[in-house]
Design an enzyme around this catalytic site. Structure first.
Site: not given
Ligand code: IMP
Ligand code: MG
Length: 178
Positions: A43, A98-99, A102, A151, A158, A164
């Site tokens: 991402g 990082e993108d 979340d 989302f 993606d 992407r």
């Molecule tokens: P976390 O571990 O829940 O913080 O998730 C992080 C990863 O989930 C990120 O690196 C993204 O790849 C993916 N992610 C979380 N939210 C989104 C979203 O809204 N769209 C796309 N990918 C997401």
């Molecule tokens: Mg990611």
């Protein structure tokens, strides 16, 4: 592809402006240092490419893979870190790129993984911060934008490996993934 978009949250122009500001801030904060930028694949690839070109320092760029997602829009909480981790972080000033932050599960697993390997410092830079779903206790030192509890796709993010390449960050129509 564009017919699947409900709303554009952050335009190409918004992102360009903000990424420049972040680059300037990082350049100041790391003055005299040689930061090691670690992009989290996949991402972060667009964000890393842009932010790195706005950091006016001698930095090293590496990638790591980490994923907590299958083909769904909910984080599974089970983080896999790529085993091709073949570079030294000991003594380095690491900046993870990082993108999106979340639930925070991915970044806290990565933070622990890298800290255990003896870096001198560790900070996190994320394009987006989605605080509504936070599970892990983690903050990002450099944040592009706060993201609503939706989302989102584009600019590297993606859904099922698509979207992407959109130059902006957008909300998909719910029917696309329901
Ligand atoms: P976390 O571990 O829940 O913080 O998730 C992080 C990863 O989930 C990120 O690196 C993204 O790849 C993916 N992610 C979380 N939210 C989104 C979203 O809204 N769209 C796309 N990918 C997401
Ligand atoms: Mg990611």
């Amino acid at each position: 592809m564009r017919e699947d978009i409900k709303d554009i949250l952050f335009s190409e122009e918004d992102i360009g402006k903000r990424v420049k500001e972040l680059g300037i801030q990082i350049t100041k904060d790391y003055a005299g240092k040689k930061p090691l930028l670690i992009g989290v694949l996949k991402g972060s690839y667009v964000f890393l490419a842009d932010i790195a070109r706005n950091i006016d320092l001698d930095c090293e760029i590496r990638f790591i893979t980490a994923s907590s997602y299958g083909v769904s829009t909910i984080s599974s909480g089970d983080v896999k870190i790529g085993m091709d981790f073949d570079f030294e972080v000991r003594g380095r000033d690491v900046l993870i790129i990082e993108d999106i932050l979340d639930s925070g599960v991915t970044l806290s697993a990565l933070r622990e993984f890298i800290t255990q390997r003896g870096c001198a410092s560790l900070k996190i830079c994320t394009l987006l911060d989605k605080p509504a779903r936070r599970k892990a206790q983690i903050v990002s030192e450099y944040i592009g934008f706060e993201c609503p509890d939706e989302f989102v796709v584009g600019y590297g993010l993606d859904y099922a490996e698509r979207y992407r390449n959109l130059p902006f960050v957008a909300i998909l129509k719910p029917e696309v993934y329901s």
